[in-house]
Design an enzyme around this catalytic site. Structure first.
Site, PDB file in Angstrom:
ATOM      1  N   HIS A 206     -48.080  10.258  -2.325  1.00  0.00           N
ATOM      2  CA  HIS A 206     -49.375  10.733  -2.817  1.00  0.00           C
ATOM      3  C   HIS A 206     -50.559  10.275  -1.975  1.00  0.00           C
ATOM      4  O   HIS A 206     -51.670  10.074  -2.495  1.00  0.00           O
ATOM      5  CB  HIS A 206     -49.587  10.353  -4.292  1.00  0.00           C
ATOM      6  CG  HIS A 206     -50.318  11.419  -5.047  1.00  0.00           C
ATOM      7  ND1 HIS A 206     -50.681  11.311  -6.359  1.00  0.00           N
ATOM      8  CD2 HIS A 206     -50.755  12.637  -4.635  1.00  0.00           C
ATOM      9  CE1 HIS A 206     -51.312  12.402  -6.736  1.00  0.00           C
ATOM     10  NE2 HIS A 206     -51.357  13.226  -5.714  1.00  0.00           N
TER      11      HIS A 206
ATOM     12  N   CYS B 272     -54.104   7.911  -9.282  1.00  0.00           N
ATOM     13  CA  CYS B 272     -52.982   7.582  -8.380  1.00  0.00           C
ATOM     14  C   CYS B 272     -53.361   7.429  -6.912  1.00  0.00           C
ATOM     15  O   CYS B 272     -53.180   6.370  -6.321  1.00  0.00           O
ATOM     16  CB  CYS B 272     -51.918   8.665  -8.452  1.00  0.00           C
ATOM     17  SG  CYS B 272     -51.296   8.996 -10.093  1.00  0.00           S
TER      18      CYS B 272
END
Ligand SMILES: *[C@@H]1O[C@H](CO)[C@@H](O)[C@H](O)[C@H]1NC(C)=O
Ligand SMILES: *[C@@H]1O[C@H](CO)[C@@H](O)[C@H](O)[C@H]1NC(C)=O
Ligand SMILES: *[C@@H]1O[C@H](CO)[C@@H](O)[C@H](O)[C@H]1NC(C)=O
Ligand SMILES: *[C@@H]1O[C@H](CO)[C@@H](O)[C@H](O)[C@H]1NC(C)=O
Ligand SMILES: *[C@@H]1O[C@H](CO)[C@@H](O)[C@H](O)[C@H]1NC(C)=O
Length: 478
Positions: free
Chosen positions: A124, A68
């Site tokens: 993130h 991610c």
């Protein structure tokens, strides 16, 4: 070159006025596998995604990072994670890390072109100080979360909330599945949007990352899937599909759809150990096998030619920033790793990308072993490719079957060479047969490696403790 293509290139070279610039909706599906969409796998129920994909252009060779934070670094900055210190695993909640602040992010570039910029979903990319967070990095508004893997209903990471409405903790959404909240927020923004300005929406949905959670009615759409985890995962994909449908419906209602370009992409391959599926590709998330790095991706809408359904040119996640800036009528930066494929994609011309790095990560423990390069049709993997390995059909043999044949090769230090054009499923290792090709790719890899920035992967920082911030993961400690 055909006349039509010449015309398209000529038209493109005229500057776009603010009103002509396309609206851009950039949708990221978290952990979605190659074989987890209806346009590849008829068992999946994704009518909205399928319609956009099949009426748009499906990318057969659009690469992402195996995880991610690195992929999102590439999406936002146009830099390979190994150039930004973001190549090792992902940003952990207590780590004082963010993407270096001297890189401009995609929304900052689009703001220069007059765009309103909104982000809904998963960040993130670090949050230890405000300067790292979305509204300081180019987004007019942000609704979503800073970390990963929180629960879909209570929005907690560990025991602490990670949900924000701009800079404020969003405490009153407990019990509401995030796909509903995110889609509704996008719909509200579309309805409020002043149409004299072009609109950019970055929609990195929580679906379909673990934990495996979905309202029952979506799970019930898959009565023939015996494996419970896979059944829920499929439901999560269908909830995502409905959210995508609600956003496109709102764009239509507002009269914006005709002038909207949609980019849809997974952030990495599906985690096969968490019920995703990348059949027939090898491996999955956490690996630099094709199953971990070849992303489900397509574009739909404004500016594309409707003469073909797929594009097989080589694209990397670092290229989307430049490609979208071009689509917006802007001039892409020249000092980043990414390059624009806008003219190639929309006119069906060959890609100008001929090579890319799968990853360069020297970090020893935990070792994900990412050293890989692609040059032309060939792919070289040096050392451990990451696990799990293997080729797997969707889990469905029993109610709780696992991939019993998952092969982990940790420990061995192989060199793998594949011709990806001829052998996209990586069955035929050519390393022994083609030592010259191995040497050529290794030399190219070593050149890139000289430019590597060491991974920024510090120990957890106790200053991050959310109890200091009202039990909410919050900026302010680095
Ligand atoms: C950002 O800073 C890093 C570390 O100082 C440097 O290596 C890199 O070249 C800088 N990038 C830009 C775009 O200024
Ligand atoms: C949460 O609170 C905000 C601000 O008061 C409000 O706009 C929003 O509608 C509320 N959401 C829910 C789900 O109640
Ligand atoms: C989509 O919109 C419909 C109608 O408003 C709503 O019932 C449904 O819950 C929405 N779905 C998602 C995933 O947001
Ligand atoms: C929309 O933006 C235009 C141009 O900035 C401005 O003139 C107009 O007043 C705005 N409309 C509304 C309803 O805010
Ligand atoms: C799952 O397995 C069951 C039982 O063998 C079968 O009837 C069903 O078609 C399978 N479903 C999928 C989606 O493969």
């Amino acid at each position: 070159m055909e006349l039509r293509q010449l015309c398209a290139l000529f038209l493109f070279s005229l500057p776009l006025s603010s009103a002509q610039r396309p609206n851009i909706v950039f949708i990221v599906a978290d952990d979605l596998g190659w074989n987890d969409v209806g346009f590849r796998n008829p068992d999946m129920k994704t009518p909205n995604i399928d319609q956009l994909a099949t009426e748009g252009i499906i990318f057969e060779n659009a690469y992402v990072q195996p995880l991610c934070s690195p992929s999102r670094t590439a999406f936002m900055s146009g830099m390979f994670p190994f150039h930004a210190g973001m190549q090792h695993l992902v940003v952990g909640p207590p780590q004082a890390v963010c993407v270096p602040l001297n890189y401009t992010f995609l929304p900052q570039e689009l703001k220069k072109l007059g765009y309103a910029t909104h982000m809904i979903g998963k960040w993130h990319l670090g949050f230890c100080k405000w300067e790292c967070t979305p509204t300081y990095r180019g987004f007019d508004t942000f609704f979503g979360y800073y970390n990963a893997a929180e629960d879909y209903f209570h929005h907690n990471v560990g025991r602490y909330l990670d949900y924000r409405d701009n800079q404020l903790p969003a405490r009153n959404y407990s019990g509401e599945y995030s796909a509903f909240t995110f889609a509704q927020r996008a719909v509200d923004i579309i309805h409020r949007h002043n149409v004299s300005q072009p609109l950019f929406m970055y929609l990195p949905y929580q679906n379909v990352h673990g934990p495996i959670e979905v309202p029952q009615k979506y799970e019930d759409m898959y009565p023939s899937v015996r494996n419970e985890g896979r059944r829920k995962y499929c439901g999560m994909v269908s909830a995502l599909d409905e959210a995508v449908g609600n956003v496109t419906k709102a764009l239509k209602e507002r009269g914006l759809f005709e002038n909207t370009l949609i980019l849809f992409t997974a952030d990495n391959g599906g985690p096969i150990e968490v019920y995703a599926n990348n059949w027939p590709l090898r491996g999955g998330k956490h690996t630099i096998w094709e199953g971990g790095t070849r992303g489900t991706s397509f574009m739909y809408g404004a500016g594309l030619q409707k003469t073909r359904t797929t594009y097989d040119g080589m694209i990397h996640a670092v290229d989307w920033k430049s490609t979208l800036v071009s689509a917006a009528g802007g001039t892409p930066e020249t000092d980043i790793d990414g390059m624009s494929h806008w003219d190639s994609i929309r006119n069906g011309l060959p890609s100008s990308r001929t090579e890319f790095i799968y990853n360069i990560d020297d970090f020893e423990v935990p070792r994900e072993g990412h050293a890989g390069i692609r040059v032309g049709d060939y792919k070289l993997i040096l050392g451990y490719p990451g696990g799990p390995d293997g080729w797997h059909r969707p889990m469905n043999r029993t109610e709780d079957d696992k991939y019993e044949q998952t092969v982990y090769t940790e420990g061995d230090e192989p060199v793998h060479l594949f011709n990806i054009r001829e052998d996209p499923t990586e069955h035929n290792d050519l390393a022994q047969q083609m030592p010259d090709m191995v040497a050529k790719l290794r030399a190219r890899f070593e050149e890139y490696k000289k430019t590597m920035v060491p991974a920024n992967f510090p120990e957890p920082d106790p200053a991050s403790d959310p109890r200091k911030y009202g039990d909410v993961w919050s900026p302010g400690w680095c």
